[in-house]
Design a protein around this motif. Structure first.
Motif, short mmCIF file in Angstrom:
data_model
loop_
_atom_site.label_atom_id
_atom_site.label_comp_id
_atom_site.label_asym_id
_atom_site.label_seq_id
_atom_site.Cartn_x
_atom_site.Cartn_y
_atom_site.Cartn_z
N GLY A 107 3.12 -0.09 -2.28
CA GLY A 107 3.83 1.17 -2.26
C GLY A 107 4.51 1.53 -3.55
O GLY A 107 5.17 2.54 -3.65
N GLY A 109 3.17 2.36 -6.39
CA GLY A 109 2.52 3.42 -7.15
C GLY A 109 2.14 2.99 -8.54
O GLY A 109 1.78 1.85 -8.79
N GLU A 172 -4.64 6.92 -9.91
CA GLU A 172 -4.22 7.56 -8.69
C GLU A 172 -2.99 6.89 -8.13
O GLU A 172 -2.79 5.69 -8.27
CB GLU A 172 -5.36 7.52 -7.65
N SER A 174 -0.18 5.83 -5.01
CA SER A 174 -0.37 5.08 -3.77
C SER A 174 -0.74 5.99 -2.60
O SER A 174 -1.56 5.63 -1.78
CB SER A 174 0.91 4.31 -3.43
N ARG A 175 -0.10 7.15 -2.50
CA ARG A 175 -0.42 8.12 -1.44
C ARG A 175 -0.16 9.50 -1.97
O ARG A 175 0.89 9.77 -2.56
CB ARG A 175 0.44 7.87 -0.19
N GLU A 176 -1.09 10.39 -1.80
CA GLU A 176 -0.91 11.75 -2.28
C GLU A 176 0.13 12.46 -1.44
O GLU A 176 0.28 12.20 -0.24
CB GLU A 176 -2.24 12.50 -2.22
N ALA A 178 1.87 15.00 0.98
CA ALA A 178 1.29 15.71 2.12
C ALA A 178 1.91 17.08 2.34
O ALA A 178 1.36 17.88 3.10
CB ALA A 178 1.46 14.85 3.38
N GLU A 182 7.08 17.32 -0.94
CA GLU A 182 6.68 16.03 -1.51
C GLU A 182 6.00 16.23 -2.85
O GLU A 182 6.22 15.48 -3.81
CB GLU A 182 5.75 15.28 -0.55
N CYS A 186 7.24 14.61 -6.31
CA CYS A 186 6.35 13.71 -7.04
C CYS A 186 6.23 14.17 -8.49
O CYS A 186 6.25 13.36 -9.42
CB CYS A 186 4.97 13.66 -6.39
N GLY A 199 3.08 8.81 -6.39
CA GLY A 199 2.72 9.03 -5.00
C GLY A 199 3.95 9.28 -4.15
O GLY A 199 5.09 9.05 -4.56
N ASP A 201 5.17 7.73 -1.73
CA ASP A 201 5.94 6.56 -1.31
C ASP A 201 6.43 5.72 -2.48
O ASP A 201 6.90 4.59 -2.29
CB ASP A 201 5.10 5.68 -0.37
N ASN A 202 6.33 6.24 -3.70
CA ASN A 202 6.80 5.49 -4.86
C ASN A 202 8.33 5.47 -4.91
O ASN A 202 8.98 6.48 -4.62
CB ASN A 202 6.26 6.09 -6.15
#
Length: 681
Positions: A107, A109, A172, A174-176, A178, A182, A186, A199, A201-202
């Protein structure tokens, strides 16, 4: 004199034009690194036969050839041969320190090496990343790994760095994101922390954030319509969590900065301790872009004064010795000295009683010296002033940051809040208890007197541990790490286990929803005492420091309110034992900030630390009549040793009860719950 390796050309005007280097050194985030040192470290991994390191933009890329390839050893860079470094195959690179976890953090990133994974011939670049993080300082860990069949070589058999392939797009996250919120957050994370992608969750602080950049994040988020507080940034930490907490920015609140208003608690502190008011100044060097003339500088300064009322406020000293501040309705020009004017340098000194809070002098073709009276600025203010002036010098039509609460309104709110019965009832017993249960630095009766200064600089590897990796491992900020090291150093220096220290913070702690002071210029600093226990292991001491600071409401803002602004509590707090040790961490600061050198000593020792160009500079001011330079240098040595010990014990960073605010657990209960988790918490 020493040989730098830079190739330069001297221009007719005496300026040096940088052409390149005579060696392979690279500059990453202001730090010089030797690629051969990184290459040698990578080749000590059993799966790597050859390695080359190159810089693409701001990304440090490692090119790897796996073992088992039939590659010519003639193409192996000389630094990869053991004889070139004089190191045994498993010996760490000098100055490198273990990184907590020694591998990718789930998590986290785009931390160094993010995006690593299985490569050709079964080479697991994730394992290479873990190896690199274990033996190299953080700033030398590549951000990406590219696996090749062979390294390109010249006809002479040497590595051809110019033929190394360009890497792919930025890594890339960890999670784009949504949601739109967010996505905005980011982008702000990436912009503030200078990382390619972030990401949802970073963790803000795992990516290098600190308390000052948290304030900047709050300001920029508000400009995007999202209301947050610095405390929420520390608690939530990720774009996803902050997006859930953020509130939509409401309509403007009536706020006229003009008129008279009371001084703030930190100004009362200064008035109480005295000192030469006329020289209570700070200075900042601001770069002047090519093609900028005196008229553009003068216009930019005028715009800056119009935006920030504190830069034109006036100090009023009444006959009864009380102080007030006043801001006129109309802006006034900032005194400006430029090369066409000579023999008038005295005119650049601020004069708060005449309403001159900021002056400017064009001291070199590419350097503008700003000097401000400390009544009008603090460390956060300088960041605001520096960034806005830089933008105005480049573009006179640059848009200002989102408007926030004026310094005058903030001062009036503080005066009212100091008499809040709920705050008095909640905090007065706390401050009395702190002052009564800790030992001072020096025995009573030791004088203060003239200020002297000793400066120590920590190496980049230890700095990265102190301000990035240790805070991530212990789930705290750099302030807690450095404060713990100070407490340990003091107890080893003078004995005992308890330390009473005055902590200086940014003071920008909004206690009402209609306040935004993240981008306001003024002297907001808050100071409060804290009693620390340095007994046990350094890791134990850090956990206690973290918990004690968390127990302080509002990051200590209330102490100054009750000590200086409430007549019913001021005398009671003034009679308590006061710390003779002060601590202040200014965060990461890339500018050249010059402080006042002849200020009187209100403490026996004052530690001011900041991170610049990857190194932590610790400025130790001390009372020359009470201490010698040798004694303070010894204290500084204990401070560095304590940080080194903490860095070596990052794996002992178990959770603390305060890490789980939604669950009522004692530390003993939490220790029992995590005992069987093998560190997976």
């Amino acid at each position: 004199m020493y040989r730098t390796g830079d190739l330069v050309q001297r221009r007719p005007d005496g300026q040096l034009h940088f052409l390149g280097r005579s060696d392979d050194q690279l500059k990453v985030r202001g730090l010089r690194i030797e690629p051969a040192e990184i290459e040698a470290a990578l080749c000590r991994h059993p799966g790597v036969a050859q390695a080359a390191v190159a810089l693409h933009g701001s990304r440090l890329i490692a090119y790897l050839v796996p073992t088992g390839r039939d590659a010519s050893t003639a193409g192996t860079p000389p630094a990869q041969r053991p004889a070139a470094t004089g190191q045994a195959p498993n010996e760490p690179v000098p100055g490198a320190r273990p990184v907590p976890g020694a591998g990718p953090v789930p998590g986290a990133g785009p931390v160094p090496g993010a995006g690593a994974g299985p490569g050709r011939a079964g080479l697991d670049t994730g394992e290479v990343l873990a190896h690199a993080m274990a033996v190299l300082p953080a700033h030398m860990v590549p951000s990406e790994f590219v696996v090749l069949d062979a390294l390109p070589v010249t006809p002479q058999g040497k590595l051809d760095r110019t033929a190394l392939p360009a890497p792919g797009p930025a890594l890339e996250a960890s999670r784009e994101p949504a949601t739109e919120r967010e996505s905005v957050l980011c982008g702000l994370f990436a912009e503030l922390l200078d990382v390619p992608e972030v990401g949802a969750d970073n963790d803000f602080f795992r990516l290098g954030g600190d308390s000052v950049t948290a304030i900047q994040l709050v300001s920029r988020a508000r400009a995007q319509g999202l209301a947050l507080t610095p405390r929420e940034v520390f608690a939530a930490r990720t774009p996803a969590a902050l997006a859930a907490l953020a509130r939509t920015v409401g309509g403007p609140v009536a706020d006229s900065p003009a008129g008279r208003f009371p001084i703030t608690p930190i100004m009362h502190w200064w008035r109480e301790h005295g000192g030469p008011l006329e020289s209570f100044t700070q200075s900042l060097i601001v770069p002047v872009p090519d093609g900028c003339d005196a008229d553009r500088i003068r216009t930019a300064l005028r715009t800056l004064a119009a935006r920030h009322a504190a830069l034109r406020m006036r100090l009023l000293r009444r006959p009864d010795s009380a102080w007030e501040l006043e801001i006129p309705d109309e802006p006034q020009d900032i005194p400006f000295i430029h090369p066409a004017v000579s023999g008038r340098q005295a005119a650049t000194r601020p004069d708060p009683e005449r309403g001159v809070m900021l002056t400017a002098a064009w001291v070199a073709p590419d350097r503008l010296l700003l000097t401000a009276h400390h009544l009008a600025v603090d460390a956060v203010s300088w960041r605001v002033i520096g960034s806005e002036l830089d933008a105005l010098l480049r573009d006179p039509d640059a848009r200002p940051a989102a408007p926030g609460t004026s310094f005058a309104r903030w001062a009036r709110l503080l005066a009212a809040e100091a008499r809040n019965p709920e705050r008095v009832a909640a905090e007065l017993p706390l401050w009395k208890d702190i002052a009564a249960n800790a030992a001072p630095l020096l025995p009573a009766g030791r004088g203060r007197g003239k200020r002297a200064t000793f400066t120590s600089v920590l190496p980049p590897g230890l700095t990265e541990q102190a301000v990035t990796h240790l805070p991530a491992a212990f789930r705290c900020g750099p302030d807690e790490v450095l404060l713990t090291a100070l407490a340990i150093a003091v107890t080893r220096w003078r004995g005992g286990t308890d330390v009473l220290v005055e902590v200086e913070g940014h003071g920008r702690e909004p206690f009402t929803d209609d306040v935004d002071i993240s981008n306001t210029v003024g002297w907001f600093t808050a100071q409060y005492p804290i009693a620390l226990d340095a007994s046990g292991t350094p890791a134990d001491a850090l956990q206690r420091t973290k918990e004690r600071l968390r127990a302080v409401p509002g990051n200590g803002l209330g102490y100054g309110l009750l000590r200086y602004l409430n007549p019913a509590t001021a005398a009671e707090l003034a009679a308590l034992p006061a710390p003779d040790l002060r601590f202040n961490y200014l965060g990461r600061f890339d500018g050249e900030l010059l402080g006042m050198q002849d200020a009187p000593m209100a403490y026996a020792v004052e530690l001011d630390a900041l991170t610049r160009a990857g190194e932590l500079a610790a400025s130790w001011s001390y009372a020359a009549e009470a201490l010698t330079e040798e004694q303070v240098a010894d204290l500084a040595g204990h401070f560095e040793s304590a940080l080194t010990e903490l860095a070596g014990r990052a794996e002992a960073a178990g959770p603390a009860a305060g890490d789980f605010p939604l669950v009522e657990l004692t530390q003993t209960q939490l220790d029992e719950l995590t005992a069987d988790l093998d560190g997976e918490w």
